[in-house]
Design a protein around this motif. Structure first.
Motif, PDB file in Angstrom:
ATOM      1  N   THR A   1       0.850  -1.168   0.082  1.00  0.00           N
ATOM      2  CA  THR A   1      -0.144  -0.042   0.041  1.00  0.00           C
ATOM      3  C   THR A   1       0.866   1.201   0.020  1.00  0.00           C
ATOM      4  OG1 THR A   1      -0.224   0.249   2.268  1.00  0.00           O
ATOM      5  CG2 THR A   1      -1.749  -1.091   1.539  1.00  0.00           C
ATOM      6  N   LEU A   2       0.320   2.475  -0.362  1.00  0.00           N
ATOM      7  CA  LEU A   2       1.158   3.572  -0.457  1.00  0.00           C
ATOM      8  C   LEU A   2       1.869   4.158   0.812  1.00  0.00           C
ATOM      9  CD1 LEU A   2       1.992   5.967  -2.180  1.00  0.00           C
ATOM     10  CD2 LEU A   2      -0.077   7.296  -1.415  1.00  0.00           C
ATOM     11  N   ALA A   3       0.731   3.578   1.927  1.00  0.00           N
ATOM     12  CA  ALA A   3       1.375   4.022   3.295  1.00  0.00           C
ATOM     13  C   ALA A   3       2.386   2.938   3.915  1.00  0.00           C
ATOM     14  CB  ALA A   3       0.160   3.760   4.295  1.00  0.00           C
ATOM     15  N   GLU A   4       2.367   2.016   3.248  1.00  0.00           N
ATOM     16  CA  GLU A   4       3.418   0.782   3.698  1.00  0.00           C
ATOM     17  C   GLU A   4       4.670   1.039   3.095  1.00  0.00           C
ATOM     18  OE1 GLU A   4       0.571  -2.725   4.758  1.00  0.00           O
ATOM     19  OE2 GLU A   4       1.278  -2.609   2.761  1.00  0.00           O
ATOM     20  N   SER A   5       4.777   1.889   1.935  1.00  0.00           N
ATOM     21  CA  SER A   5       5.945   1.715   0.958  1.00  0.00           C
ATOM     22  C   SER A   5       6.945   2.967   1.624  1.00  0.00           C
ATOM     23  CB  SER A   5       5.535   2.310  -0.360  1.00  0.00           C
ATOM     24  OG  SER A   5       5.223   3.793  -0.313  1.00  0.00           O
ATOM     25  N   GLY A   6       8.215   2.672   1.399  1.00  0.00           N
ATOM     26  CA  GLY A   6       9.255   3.477   1.856  1.00  0.00           C
ATOM     27  C   GLY A   6       9.051   5.075   1.041  1.00  0.00           C
ATOM     28  N   PHE A   7       8.355   5.106  -0.051  1.00  0.00           N
ATOM     29  CA  PHE A   7       8.294   6.127  -0.859  1.00  0.00           C
ATOM     30  C   PHE A   7       7.453   7.149   0.195  1.00  0.00           C
ATOM     31  CE2 PHE A   7       4.933   8.516  -3.106  1.00  0.00           C
ATOM     32  CZ  PHE A   7       5.676   9.622  -3.897  1.00  0.00           C
ATOM     33  N   ALA A   8       6.383   6.721   0.976  1.00  0.00           N
ATOM     34  CA  ALA A   8       5.598   7.646   1.586  1.00  0.00           C
ATOM     35  C   ALA A   8       6.323   8.043   2.983  1.00  0.00           C
ATOM     36  CB  ALA A   8       4.246   6.826   2.065  1.00  0.00           C
ATOM     37  N   ASP A   9       6.788   7.365   3.553  1.00  0.00           N
ATOM     38  CA  ASP A   9       7.807   7.683   4.571  1.00  0.00           C
ATOM     39  C   ASP A   9       8.949   8.869   4.221  1.00  0.00           C
ATOM     40  OD1 ASP A   9       6.331   6.089   6.421  1.00  0.00           O
ATOM     41  OD2 ASP A   9       7.815   4.361   6.147  1.00  0.00           O
ATOM     42  N   ALA A  10       9.477   8.448   3.220  1.00  0.00           N
ATOM     43  CA  ALA A  10      10.635   9.424   2.697  1.00  0.00           C
ATOM     44  C   ALA A  10      10.095  10.874   2.191  1.00  0.00           C
ATOM     45  CB  ALA A  10      11.447   8.746   1.522  1.00  0.00           C
ATOM     46  N   LEU A  11       8.760  10.792   1.398  1.00  0.00           N
ATOM     47  CA  LEU A  11       8.054  11.659   1.178  1.00  0.00           C
ATOM     48  C   LEU A  11       7.674  12.830   2.424  1.00  0.00           C
ATOM     49  CD1 LEU A  11       7.211  12.795  -1.667  1.00  0.00           C
ATOM     50  CD2 LEU A  11       5.044  12.214  -1.172  1.00  0.00           C
ATOM     51  N   VAL A  12       7.256  12.144   3.463  1.00  0.00           N
ATOM     52  CA  VAL A  12       7.005  12.950   4.562  1.00  0.00           C
ATOM     53  C   VAL A  12       8.243  13.652   5.042  1.00  0.00           C
ATOM     54  CG1 VAL A  12       6.201  12.902   6.911  1.00  0.00           C
ATOM     55  CG2 VAL A  12       4.834  11.529   5.134  1.00  0.00           C
ATOM     56  N   LEU A  13       9.336  13.043   5.226  1.00  0.00           N
ATOM     57  CA  LEU A  13      10.463  13.470   5.739  1.00  0.00           C
ATOM     58  C   LEU A  13      10.913  14.640   4.708  1.00  0.00           C
ATOM     59  CD1 LEU A  13      12.606  10.451   6.926  1.00  0.00           C
ATOM     60  CD2 LEU A  13      11.404  11.987   8.086  1.00  0.00           C
ATOM     61  N   ARG A  14      11.072  14.539   3.537  1.00  0.00           N
ATOM     62  CA  ARG A  14      11.547  15.614   2.618  1.00  0.00           C
ATOM     63  C   ARG A  14      10.479  16.763   2.449  1.00  0.00           C
ATOM     64  NH1 ARG A  14      10.922  12.705  -2.500  1.00  0.00           N
ATOM     65  NH2 ARG A  14      11.750  14.467  -3.515  1.00  0.00           N
ATOM     66  N   ALA A  15       9.129  16.487   2.656  1.00  0.00           N
ATOM     67  CA  ALA A  15       8.296  17.668   2.837  1.00  0.00           C
ATOM     68  C   ALA A  15       8.352  18.488   4.143  1.00  0.00           C
ATOM     69  CB  ALA A  15       6.728  17.075   2.623  1.00  0.00           C
ATOM     70  N   ALA A  16       8.758  17.944   5.322  1.00  0.00           N
ATOM     71  CA  ALA A  16       8.878  18.551   6.493  1.00  0.00           C
ATOM     72  C   ALA A  16       9.509  19.893   6.339  1.00  0.00           C
ATOM     73  CB  ALA A  16       9.714  17.748   7.468  1.00  0.00           C
ATOM     74  N   GLY A  17       8.667  21.072   6.774  1.00  0.00           N
ATOM     75  CA  GLY A  17       9.014  22.490   6.881  1.00  0.00           C
ATOM     76  C   GLY A  17       8.727  23.067   5.600  1.00  0.00           C
ATOM     77  N   LEU A  18       8.386  22.368   4.559  1.00  0.00           N
ATOM     78  CA  LEU A  18       7.746  22.920   3.123  1.00  0.00           C
ATOM     79  C   LEU A  18       6.321  23.592   3.416  1.00  0.00           C
ATOM     80  CD1 LEU A  18       9.462  20.749   0.651  1.00  0.00           C
ATOM     81  CD2 LEU A  18      10.309  22.833   1.674  1.00  0.00           C
TER      82      LEU A  18
END
Length: 278
Positions: free
Chosen positions: A119-136
């Protein structure tokens, strides 16, 4: 010449249009005018990071069969003062009237490091996207909306080139040469390269606005994302838009650009728009 031990006779300096990841490229030619190498030069933190990433990607892919995709070979890398450089062998495919299409390359690249179901939530993509978006300011809430709406969607997870556009490839009958791998990433929903090609061609070749490109691409998802299960096509497209938003907003911090800002503002509005019929 000293570092690469090539018979370099002249250098041609290539500079593309102004953009956040713009890098001068040195084309080295011999006395007969044959290209020996293309060397990219970094000039800030972003471009230094991109060059380092591309070298790692190309080293990784050197031992990978990506048929029909041909990948450039690293000839060398180094630094001159604060400037980093990455020299690549020229790569190309013999021209043909019956050339392969970009879809053949996109699908091969999506399988470069294997695929899996998640699932999207289980993928590493979602976690990485949250970290990269932090503060934007624009990306962070858009990513939150994305995961809230599509987090439970099962998707095929693979890889993508990251800047898959006609001007970064050359197609022949049996092979497609693809260069500029500085944005390559794995653990992303399969289909990102197909979407990127469609969106970039619409804007840069067909004169569409970003709003028109998003609308037209969403309406054509059944064709653009034909390998993706119908239930996951909108989730894949929204995930791609969020990925692009995070990239562009992050890049705009290093290189403010009115066009990039406009893209960010519209992308932020386009991710998981509830009024769109799905």
């Amino acid at each position: 010449r000293d570092e690469l031990r090539l018979p370099i006779h002249r250098l041609v300096i290539l500079c593309g249009p102004p953009r956040a990841n713009q890098k001068p490229v040195v084309q080295a030619i011999d006395r007969l005018g044959r290209t020996l190498t293309f060397a990219k030069l970094s000039w800030n933190d972003l471009t230094t990071e991109l060059l380092a990433h591309e070298r790692g990607v190309l080293d990784q892919l050197a031992g990978t069969v990506l048929d029909p995709v041909i990948v450039p070979r690293v000839l060398g890398a180094g630094s001159i003062g604060d400037t980093r450089w990455l020299a690549l062998a020229p790569v190309g495919a013999p021209p043909s009237r019956r050339a392969l299409t970009h879809l053949d390359a996109a699908d091969a690249i999506s399988r470069a490091v294997g695929t899996r179901q998640a699932t999207l939530a289980e993928s590493g993509f979602a976690d990485a996207l949250v970290l990269r978006a932090a503060g934007l300011s624009l990306a962070a809430p858009a990513v939150e909306r994305l995961i809230g709406e599509h987090g439970g969607h099962p998707l095929t997870i693979g890889s993508w080139h990251g800047d898959f556009v006609p001007w970064n490839m050359s197609a022949g009958r049996s092979a497609i040469a693809v260069w500029d791998w500085e944005r390559f990433a794995s653990d992303v929903p399969v289909g990102f390269d197909r979407l990127h090609f469609r969106m970039q061609v619409a804007v840069h070749r067909q004169g569409r606005t970003i709003a028109q490109a998003v609308t037209e691409t969403r309406a054509a998802l059944c064709d653009v994302l034909s390998p993706v299960e119908p239930a996951g096509r909108n989730a894949t497209f929204d995930a791609y838009l969020a990925e692009l938003l995070v990239r562009y907003e992050h890049d705009s911090l290093d290189s403010p650009n009115p066009n990039l800002t406009a893209w960010c503002e519209h992308l932020a509005q386009s991710v998981t728009r509830p009024e769109v019929t799905r």
